[in-house]
Scaffold this motif. Structure first.
Motif, mmCIF file in Angstrom:
data_model
loop_
_atom_site.group_PDB
_atom_site.id
_atom_site.type_symbol
_atom_site.label_atom_id
_atom_site.label_comp_id
_atom_site.label_asym_id
_atom_site.label_seq_id
_atom_site.Cartn_x
_atom_site.Cartn_y
_atom_site.Cartn_z
ATOM 1 N N MET A 26 -27.962 2.448 -16.706
ATOM 2 C CA MET A 26 -26.659 3.084 -16.032
ATOM 3 C C MET A 26 -27.110 4.588 -15.687
ATOM 4 O O MET A 26 -26.665 5.041 -14.830
ATOM 5 N N ILE A 36 -29.925 19.986 -15.060
ATOM 6 C CA ILE A 36 -30.004 20.414 -16.257
ATOM 7 C C ILE A 36 -29.757 19.328 -17.227
ATOM 8 O O ILE A 36 -28.753 18.339 -17.108
ATOM 9 N N GLY A 54 -33.684 14.284 -19.240
ATOM 10 C CA GLY A 54 -33.443 12.767 -19.623
ATOM 11 C C GLY A 54 -33.828 11.898 -18.403
ATOM 12 O O GLY A 54 -34.129 11.943 -17.557
ATOM 13 N N VAL A 101 -30.964 10.244 -16.627
ATOM 14 C CA VAL A 101 -30.548 10.819 -15.392
ATOM 15 C C VAL A 101 -31.175 11.918 -14.772
ATOM 16 O O VAL A 101 -31.154 12.094 -13.412
ATOM 17 N N ASP A 145 -34.617 21.802 -19.435
ATOM 18 C CA ASP A 145 -34.396 20.931 -20.621
ATOM 19 C C ASP A 145 -34.609 21.770 -21.859
ATOM 20 O O ASP A 145 -35.467 22.818 -21.766
ATOM 21 N N SER A 148 -34.678 25.412 -20.977
ATOM 22 C CA SER A 148 -33.114 25.676 -21.009
ATOM 23 C C SER A 148 -32.453 26.723 -21.780
ATOM 24 O O SER A 148 -32.526 26.484 -23.155
ATOM 25 N N VAL A 205 -22.765 14.576 -14.139
ATOM 26 C CA VAL A 205 -22.813 13.329 -14.607
ATOM 27 C C VAL A 205 -22.507 13.114 -15.960
ATOM 28 O O VAL A 205 -21.989 11.924 -16.521
ATOM 29 N N ALA A 206 -22.653 14.134 -16.746
ATOM 30 C CA ALA A 206 -22.248 14.185 -18.078
ATOM 31 C C ALA A 206 -20.826 13.986 -18.424
ATOM 32 O O ALA A 206 -20.496 14.308 -19.637
ATOM 33 N N ILE A 207 -20.257 13.962 -17.303
ATOM 34 C CA ILE A 207 -18.486 13.910 -17.474
ATOM 35 C C ILE A 207 -18.020 12.722 -18.533
ATOM 36 O O ILE A 207 -16.874 12.955 -19.145
ATOM 37 N N GLN A 239 -19.150 12.267 -21.362
ATOM 38 C CA GLN A 239 -19.062 12.809 -22.611
ATOM 39 C C GLN A 239 -18.534 14.221 -22.656
ATOM 40 O O GLN A 239 -18.565 15.021 -23.345
ATOM 41 N N VAL A 268 -17.290 12.085 -11.223
ATOM 42 C CA VAL A 268 -16.966 10.558 -11.369
ATOM 43 C C VAL A 268 -17.621 9.884 -12.659
ATOM 44 O O VAL A 268 -18.707 9.940 -12.772
ATOM 45 N N MET A 303 -19.843 6.246 -11.957
ATOM 46 C CA MET A 303 -20.601 6.241 -10.910
ATOM 47 C C MET A 303 -21.375 4.949 -10.790
ATOM 48 O O MET A 303 -21.102 4.468 -9.527
ATOM 49 N N PRO A 304 -22.054 4.369 -11.624
ATOM 50 C CA PRO A 304 -22.700 2.968 -11.336
ATOM 51 C C PRO A 304 -21.484 1.833 -10.789
ATOM 52 O O PRO A 304 -22.397 0.941 -10.071
HETATM 53 N N1 LIG Z 1 -20.903 9.748 -15.097
HETATM 54 C C1 LIG Z 1 -21.670 8.403 -15.001
HETATM 55 O O1 LIG Z 1 -21.226 7.424 -14.439
HETATM 56 C C2 LIG Z 1 -22.652 8.237 -16.105
HETATM 57 C C3 LIG Z 1 -22.862 9.157 -16.875
HETATM 58 N N2 LIG Z 1 -23.821 9.014 -17.908
HETATM 59 C C4 LIG Z 1 -24.143 10.276 -18.736
HETATM 60 O O2 LIG Z 1 -25.145 11.044 -18.282
HETATM 61 C C5 LIG Z 1 -25.538 11.907 -19.514
HETATM 62 C C6 LIG Z 1 -27.092 11.971 -19.646
HETATM 63 O O3 LIG Z 1 -27.552 10.628 -19.998
HETATM 64 P P1 LIG Z 1 -29.105 10.424 -20.085
HETATM 65 O O4 LIG Z 1 -29.847 10.899 -19.212
HETATM 66 O O5 LIG Z 1 -29.495 8.865 -20.643
HETATM 67 O O6 LIG Z 1 -29.311 11.073 -21.619
HETATM 68 P P2 LIG Z 1 -30.889 11.367 -22.317
HETATM 69 O O7 LIG Z 1 -30.776 11.592 -23.473
HETATM 70 O O8 LIG Z 1 -31.866 10.691 -21.450
HETATM 71 O O9 LIG Z 1 -31.237 12.874 -21.607
HETATM 72 C C7 LIG Z 1 -30.438 14.239 -22.139
HETATM 73 C C8 LIG Z 1 -31.282 15.290 -21.774
HETATM 74 O O10 LIG Z 1 -30.481 16.448 -22.245
HETATM 75 C C9 LIG Z 1 -31.208 17.246 -22.891
HETATM 76 N N3 LIG Z 1 -30.458 18.506 -23.261
HETATM 77 C C10 LIG Z 1 -29.480 18.567 -24.300
HETATM 78 N N4 LIG Z 1 -29.068 19.684 -24.401
HETATM 79 C C11 LIG Z 1 -29.572 20.414 -23.410
HETATM 80 C C12 LIG Z 1 -29.223 21.634 -22.956
HETATM 81 N N5 LIG Z 1 -28.369 22.570 -23.550
HETATM 82 N N6 LIG Z 1 -30.030 22.134 -21.868
HETATM 83 C C13 LIG Z 1 -30.819 21.293 -21.219
HETATM 84 N N7 LIG Z 1 -31.053 20.035 -21.506
HETATM 85 C C14 LIG Z 1 -30.509 19.690 -22.729
HETATM 86 C C15 LIG Z 1 -32.066 16.624 -23.802
HETATM 87 O O11 LIG Z 1 -33.135 17.299 -24.346
HETATM 88 C C16 LIG Z 1 -32.523 15.310 -22.961
HETATM 89 O O12 LIG Z 1 -33.589 15.107 -22.513
HETATM 90 C C17 LIG Z 1 -24.681 11.195 -20.627
HETATM 91 O O13 LIG Z 1 -23.613 11.854 -20.894
HETATM 92 C C18 LIG Z 1 -24.261 9.823 -20.207
HETATM 93 O O14 LIG Z 1 -23.462 9.274 -20.782
HETATM 94 C C19 LIG Z 1 -24.693 8.173 -17.783
HETATM 95 C C20 LIG Z 1 -24.713 7.307 -16.907
HETATM 96 C C21 LIG Z 1 -23.477 6.992 -16.008
#
Ligand SMILES: NC(=O)C1=CN([C@@H]2O[C@H](COP(=O)(O)OP(=O)(O)OC[C@H]3O[C@@H](n4cnc5c(N)ncnc54)[C@H](O)[C@@H]3O)[C@@H](O)[C@H]2O)C=CC1
Ligand SMILES: CC(=O)C(=O)O
Ligand SMILES: [Mg+2]
Length: 371
Positions: free
Chosen positions: A133, A174, A177, A179, A198, A220, A267-269, A271, A298, A301-302
């Motif tokens: 997702m 920012i 990972g 996303v 990052d 970062s 996208v991190a919304i 959390q 949102v 999103m998916p």
């Molecule tokens: N809004 C939506 O519909 C969706 C939201 N998400 C959310 O997107 C977010 C990211 O997910 P993923 O990419 O899978 O996580 P991931 O774990 O693959 O990547 C996160 C990255 O953030 C980095 N990071 C941590 N603190 C940081 C900082 N202070 N500055 C810069 N980089 C930093 C980490 O090193 C890591 O590379 C999650 O909160 C996830 O739940 C995911 C899918 C759908």
């Protein structure tokens, strides 16, 4: 085992937690699968297809939940769903509890066993049930950002690739990972100038290597984020500290430094968001403006591309669903150290440290519950 698949009720959420293919696998192993009528429709899976796979259709939502031992969902339970959950039931879905104290307390009060997709890990240090997702949301983030940059949406009227003689837009992502990489890749493909920030040097090395320097990679820091804020037309928030509330990396004060009509896609919304001014929005009304900056936040999103997303999600969840159904949650989690951190709440107690920390609660070691 009695397995239930309710229809999702979050705003414009069209995904479903189990496809007819998945239902057939479970039924073939001797389980009873009850699917709420219409649950798969938004993702293109008809009631007839579930029936053909051996599932039972049930129109009455109360009866879908009652008597189920394992409930499969996509999104975190909404208030009316929390009210249906009872002790002895196992819920398997996205939870994102660190972002929502009332949901956490509601699940504790239910007495149920609640396992989150997003905190299950894998051998490579990844999050295999979040990744599909995140891939979708990362790719969508640039579509959403590009649309938000249009004047009619409150944006600056900037086209991401520019045109010959006019420079492309600047995009910062920012968090590099899943996303972040997918957002950056889409933005590159559209011809924007892309920077990924990052905190993980190995992650920046991977991106640098994979994209052969076509995107800038930046460690970062507060200074690096300040620079992105001053220079970029579109910033995508894609950070994650697994299970924990997202750190606020752009404050309200910093918005004053942004160009009028620039765009934040958070996208991190799910959390809690990584910008101070982020608040969750829906597909019905996805954006709002603060200090001239368009925010798109949102949390599902998916759900908007439910056909693609359902297939991608259920490919990843099905092996875990089968383990839960065949063995029960205790044995399934005991047998798999990467499944174990999925447990977030059991019998009134939080079992995931970062969630407990977010609300000053005690946490119980999940390993102590499954032996
Ligand atoms: N809004 C939506 O519909 C969706 C939201 N998400 C959310 O997107 C977010 C990211 O997910 P993923 O990419 O899978 O996580 P991931 O774990 O693959 O990547 C996160 C990255 O953030 C980095 N990071 C941590 N603190 C940081 C900082 N202070 N500055 C810069 N980089 C930093 C980490 O090193 C890591 O590379 C999650 O909160 C996830 O739940 C995911 C899918 C759908
Ligand atoms: C990850 C998540 O929250 C979603 O796919 O909606
Ligand atoms: Mg979400």
């Amino acid at each position: 085992m009695q397995i239930a698949v309710p229809k999702e009720i979050k705003n414009h959420e069209y995904r479903v937690a189990l496809t007819p293919t998945g239902a057939r696998e479970l039924v073939g192993r001797g389980h009873t699968v009850t699917v709420q009528a219409g649950a798969g429709e938004g993702a293109g899976f008809s009631d007839a297809a579930y029936e053909a796979a051996g599932a039972r259709l049930e129109a009455d939502v109360a009866r879908v939940w009652e008597g189920a031992e394992l409930i499969l969902k996509v999104k975190e339970p909404q208030a009316e769903e929390v009210a249906r959950l009872t002790a002895g039931q196992t819920l398997f879905t996205y939870l994102h509890l660190a972002a929502e104290e009332s949901l956490t307390r509601g699940l504790m009060e239910s007495g149920a066993t609640c396992i989150a997709y997003e905190t299950i890990t894998d051998r490579q240090g990844g999050l295999p049930l979040l990744a599909p997702m995140s891939t979708v949301a990362g790719r969508m983030a640039i579509q959403a950002g590009a649309h938000s940059l249009e004047k009619a949406q409150g944006g600056a009227g900037v086209l991401l690739p520019g045109v010959p003689g006019v420079a492309p837009a600047r995009v910062a992502v920012i968090g590099g990972g899943v996303v972040g990489e997918n957002a950056a890749r889409m933005a590159l493909g559209l011809g924007a100038e892309v920077t990924v920030l990052d905190k993980s040097i190995p992650r920046l090395e991977t991106l640098d290597d994979r994209y052969q320097g076509r995107m800038k990679t930046v460690f970062s820091t507060a200074d690096a984020i300040d620079e992105a804020v001053r220079e970029c037309d579109l910033i995508v928030g894609a950070v994650l500290i697994p299970g924990a509330a997202a750190p606020k990396l752009i404050t309200r004060e910093m918005l004053a430094e942004m160009k009028p009509g620039s765009v934040l896609v958070d996208v991190a919304i799910d959390q809690g968001g990584c910008f101070e001014t982020s608040r969750a929005t829906t597909h019905t009304d996805p954006t709002y403006i603060v200090d001239g900056v368009v925010h798109y936040c949102v949390a599902n999103m998916p759900g908007a591309v439910a056909r693609t997303s359902t297939q991608a999600l259920t490919n990843a969840t099905l092996p875990f669903v089968i383990a839960l159904a065949d063995k029960g949650w205790q044995q399934a989690l005991a047998d798999d150290p990467h499944f174990l951190p999925g447990l977030n709440v059991h019998d009134g107690r939080v079992t995931y440290q970062a969630v407990a920390d977010a609300f000053g609660l005690e946490s119980v070691d999940p390993a102590s519950l499954v032996k």
